[in-house]
Design an enzyme around this catalytic site. Sequence first.
Site, PDB file in Angstrom:
ATOM      1  N   HIS A 124      55.348 -18.406  20.509  1.00  0.00           N
ATOM      2  CA  HIS A 124      54.206 -18.744  19.656  1.00  0.00           C
ATOM      3  C   HIS A 124      52.924 -18.380  20.400  1.00  0.00           C
ATOM      4  O   HIS A 124      52.804 -18.628  21.604  1.00  0.00           O
ATOM      5  CB  HIS A 124      54.220 -20.235  19.322  1.00  0.00           C
ATOM      6  CG  HIS A 124      53.231 -20.621  18.264  1.00  0.00           C
ATOM      7  ND1 HIS A 124      51.898 -20.819  18.550  1.00  0.00           N
ATOM      8  CD2 HIS A 124      53.367 -20.832  16.929  1.00  0.00           C
ATOM      9  CE1 HIS A 124      51.262 -21.149  17.428  1.00  0.00           C
ATOM     10  NE2 HIS A 124      52.125 -21.164  16.437  1.00  0.00           N
ATOM     11  N   GLU A 126      50.010 -19.694  20.551  1.00  0.00           N
ATOM     12  CA  GLU A 126      49.352 -20.809  21.239  1.00  0.00           C
ATOM     13  C   GLU A 126      50.040 -21.100  22.567  1.00  0.00           C
ATOM     14  O   GLU A 126      49.378 -21.358  23.582  1.00  0.00           O
ATOM     15  CB  GLU A 126      49.344 -22.067  20.376  1.00  0.00           C
ATOM     16  CG  GLU A 126      48.647 -23.238  21.074  1.00  0.00           C
ATOM     17  CD  GLU A 126      48.738 -24.549  20.323  1.00  0.00           C
ATOM     18  OE1 GLU A 126      48.695 -25.605  20.986  1.00  0.00           O
ATOM     19  OE2 GLU A 126      48.848 -24.529  19.079  1.00  0.00           O
ATOM     20  N   CYS A 199      47.481 -32.365  17.341  1.00  0.00           N
ATOM     21  CA  CYS A 199      46.132 -32.451  16.786  1.00  0.00           C
ATOM     22  C   CYS A 199      46.082 -33.417  15.605  1.00  0.00           C
ATOM     23  O   CYS A 199      47.086 -33.680  14.945  1.00  0.00           O
ATOM     24  CB  CYS A 199      45.619 -31.064  16.404  1.00  0.00           C
ATOM     25  SG  CYS A 199      46.023 -30.519  14.742  1.00  0.00           S
TER      26      CYS A 199
END
Length: 316
Positions: A124, A126, A199
């Site tokens: 990924h 990120e 988040c």
Amino acid sequence: MKVLLANPRGFCAGVDRAIEIVKRTIDMLGTPIYVRHEVVHNRFVVDDLKQRGAIFVEELHQVPDGATVIFSAHGVSQAVRRQAAQRGLKVFDATCPLVTKVHLDVARHCRTGRDMILIGHAGHPEVEGTMGQWDQERGTGRIYLVENIDDVATLHVAQPHHLAYTTQTTLSVDDTRNIIDALRQRFPTIQGPKNNDICYATQNRQDAVRELARECDLVLVVGSPNSSNSNRLSELAQREGVASYLIDSAAEIDPAWVIDKHHIGVTAGASAPQVLVDGVLARLYELGATSVSEHSGKPESMVFALPKALRLQLVD
């Protein structure tokens, strides 16, 4: 057939900011503007930005010297930043501020010489960016990636008593909790972030889909296949015992899915725009929906500032 809308759903503050950075950079500097990786993981959004003149690339060598490049919301490694500087590229950084927080945490542990564990999905963007914050020249420790509890069981670290962890921001809250519990059991002195690195938008949308699943016999999640947080929403609904499908748009709805269904839940990942949800609702009406209602949900008021150069342009 009744339709229930999850709330919150769709765009988060980081996605709003990233898309606005691309649009305003094009307005300010004209085209071409290069964007390293999809600025957010949504096909509709990326196609719209392409039509505006954005050119999406995967690596910086695809960007001409001296051109303007935007880093995606997922963040980039320090090596990418150095390469951009060496080539004289003008950079606008659309990295989500919550991802930047994780990057700073990794860099801090690197400076102290502590070993670091990142909980995330290999490959990924990120995760690649976060792993790339580790600077071997500035620290003596190492960084390790774990994806699941099995990885924790087989992990060998150089400094088991000088160890910390952090997480990819878009993971499943439940899965991450289980992995963290396994890490703490195996490494009792491991340090974690002061606040959960999942988040706020990821957690809020997962809480909302969990509530939705309790009332529905089908949940449709609007989001692209490469969207981590959208995939987690569909998986969560399935774990709650409800049939769930991840769809890019209304065109992907199979009419057979809604046969004998009485309550259909609809939500959207953090990178999916409301216009796609509206299209899904219109299609469900065509398939026999009689009403749409919306959960009250948890209000979101988070707003992230644009880069200073773009804010100054707005003032001018």
